[in-house]
Write a protein that holds these residues in place. Structure first.
Motif, PDB file in Angstrom:
ATOM      1  N   LYS A  65      -4.924   9.330   7.394  1.00  0.00           N
ATOM      2  CA  LYS A  65      -5.383   9.944   6.239  1.00  0.00           C
ATOM      3  C   LYS A  65      -5.695  11.286   6.701  1.00  0.00           C
ATOM      4  O   LYS A  65      -5.362  12.356   6.159  1.00  0.00           O
ATOM      5  N   GLN A 123      -3.841   3.925  -0.162  1.00  0.00           N
ATOM      6  CA  GLN A 123      -4.480   3.599   1.057  1.00  0.00           C
ATOM      7  C   GLN A 123      -5.919   3.787   0.711  1.00  0.00           C
ATOM      8  O   GLN A 123      -6.552   4.636   0.208  1.00  0.00           O
ATOM      9  N   LYS A 144       0.204   2.364   8.860  1.00  0.00           N
ATOM     10  CA  LYS A 144      -0.489   2.005   7.419  1.00  0.00           C
ATOM     11  C   LYS A 144       0.432   0.469   7.202  1.00  0.00           C
ATOM     12  O   LYS A 144      -0.088  -0.497   6.707  1.00  0.00           O
ATOM     13  N   ILE A 155       0.776  -1.215   0.062  1.00  0.00           N
ATOM     14  CA  ILE A 155       0.050  -0.119   0.103  1.00  0.00           C
ATOM     15  C   ILE A 155       0.901   1.230   0.107  1.00  0.00           C
ATOM     16  O   ILE A 155       1.655   1.453   0.990  1.00  0.00           O
ATOM     17  N   ILE A 192      -8.260   1.632   5.397  1.00  0.00           N
ATOM     18  CA  ILE A 192      -6.766   1.320   6.154  1.00  0.00           C
ATOM     19  C   ILE A 192      -6.485   2.517   6.801  1.00  0.00           C
ATOM     20  O   ILE A 192      -6.193   3.843   6.157  1.00  0.00           O
TER      21      ILE A 192
END
Ligand code: URA
Length: 439
Positions: free
Chosen positions: A162, A153, A187, A109, A157
């Protein structure tokens, strides 16, 4: 509990408890705490730092703000690599297929370009049709089929990261080793991996300009991952000049394809082999890192990594024919040359300026909503240590908009330093933190 009291506590350099940090992160995730209070707390963290207990609580709270993937049915280790960001730093596109081709799983990711540094997602999107926005079920399907999937992302997740990341980006609170560590590790741990190789960049083109800062960040990340039961190693690597010869999204994909064909620049190949070797070792695919180096080389010379890259592109909706015909990648319409004003040796290339020049051309975003021009960038003819004659080409600028050229040319012309003596060689991998080369 009130957010204002926790901001005051951190402002006054006191330690927050796990419950207090969990309260803040729950407030971030659910939108109960307004942005101005979160931003004030972030700034207090930048100034006051965090204890180990606070960092552990923050990383875990951010990780559990969303889904943590698990892969009980996959028959081999799940491993990943993460770079703290650089210029021309494109190793993921080589390493992921190399490691997947040898049987490990790489559920990667990745992020977009940040500041003057490039991002894996922007590079991948320069491949026509490539979809980095797979949902989790599709991510699983691709991973199971070809041992690797490369996505951004998802909303599930680490949603707290974020939100925090977007705020940090606009409140000058990115550069805290504690916030960077929690952001990256939350993450990466959400990917459900067994082992992680960190490429912590240092030098003019990195966020951590000083090696001591890079080492400090690496130590925090290794400690955090190890405490969470994962195998983690950090390689401190040189970012005093762009990695490889190409900077810019499609140009960098093209250079990765060269490497997968057994060609391409030596420094890029060396770093890819090194990072892949550590992934093999930590993922128990090889007994030593040296065996891992040999396995990485074998995946390239046999063409198996190239086959896997084709398959990843195909399964993620992209034009897999680019692997054999890179001319299918987007190309800028025009080129301009930057030439040497004097003869001598290249002694320095101001790497952050190169990153800013690429961004100026349209290769990165100045504001979040900006779109990327995938074909633009810079191709280096000369790198540090190379001999040059006055008038020789130092680098070639690939551009589309005339209006963007003068600023980029100005930055690039001032990026090169030429002296009478060649500079001493500096190693690409400067230090390894958190593991030794054999079991
Ligand atoms: N990359 C991330 O994902 N987070 C940071 O804070 C910095 C780099």
């Amino acid at each position: 509990m009130r957010a204002v009291d926790l901001i005051r506590k951190k402002r006054d350099a006191a330690e927050l408890s796990r419950e207090e940090i969990e309260f803040l992160i729950a407030g971030v995730t659910r939108g109960h705490i307004p942005d101005y209070q979160i931003a004030a707390w972030l700034m207090a963290v930048v100034w006051r730092g965090m204890s180990s207990a606070e960092l552990a609580a923050l990383t875990e709270a951010m990780l559990h703000s969303g889904v943590v993937l698990d892969w009980p049915d996959l028959p081999a280790a799940k491993v990943d690599k993460h770079s703290t960001g650089g210029v021309g730093d494109k190793t993921s596109l080589v390493i992921a297929p190399v490691v997947a081709a040898a049987g490990l799983y790489v559920p990667m990711i990745s992020g977009r370009g940040l500041g003057h540094t490039g991002g894996t997602l922007d590079k991948l999107e320069s491949i026509p049709g490539f979809n980095v926005n797979l949902g989790l079920p599709e991510f699983r399907r691709v991973l199971e089929k070809c041992h690797c999937a490369l996505i951004g992302q998802t909303p599930e997740i680490a949603p707290a990261d974020k939100k925090l990341y977007a705020l940090r980006d606009v409140t000058a609170t990115v550069e805290s080793p504690y916030l960077i560590c929690a952001s990256i590790m939350s993450k990466k741990m959400a990917e459900g991996i067994d082992a992680l190789v960190l490429d912590v960049k240092t030098g003019d083109g990195a966020f951590m300009k000083k090696q001591s800062d890079a080492e400090y960040l690496a130590g925090l990340m290794v400690e955090t991952g190890t405490r969470m039961g994962k195998k983690v190693v950090a390689l401190i690597t040189d970012m005093e000049q762009p990695l490889g010869r190409k900077v810019g999204n499609a140009l960098e994909v093209e250079e990765c394809i060269e490497i997968l064909h057994g060609q391409g620049p030596k420094d890029l190949r060396e770093l890819c082999d090194e990072l892949a070797a550590w992934m093999f070792f930590l993922g128990k695919r090889t007994k030593t890192v040296d065996e891992g180096r040999k396995l990485a080389a074998e995946m390239i010379t046999s063409g198996r990594a190239r086959d896997t890259f084709r398959e990843i592109i195909r399964l993620q909706g992209g034009d897999a024919a680019v692997v054999d015909d890179p001319a299918r990648l987007p190309r800028a319409k025009h080129t301009a040359r930057i030439t040497a004003r004097q003869s001598g040796y290249v002694t320095a290339i101001h790497c952050e300026q190169v990153g800013i020049a690429s961004m100026t051309l349209g290769g990165g975003r100045e504001k979040k909503e900006d779109s990327i021009d995938p074909g633009v960038g810079i191709v280096f003819e000369k790198k540090i240590g190379d001999k040059v004659e006055a008038g020789a080409n130092l680098c070639t600028v690939h551009y589309n908009l005339d209006s963007r050229l003068p600023h980029a040319v100005d930055l690039l012309s001032r990026s090169f330093e030429i002296g009478e003596q060649p500079p001493p060689n500096s190693p690409l991998v400067r230090k390894i933190i958190g593991a030794t080369e054999t079991e």
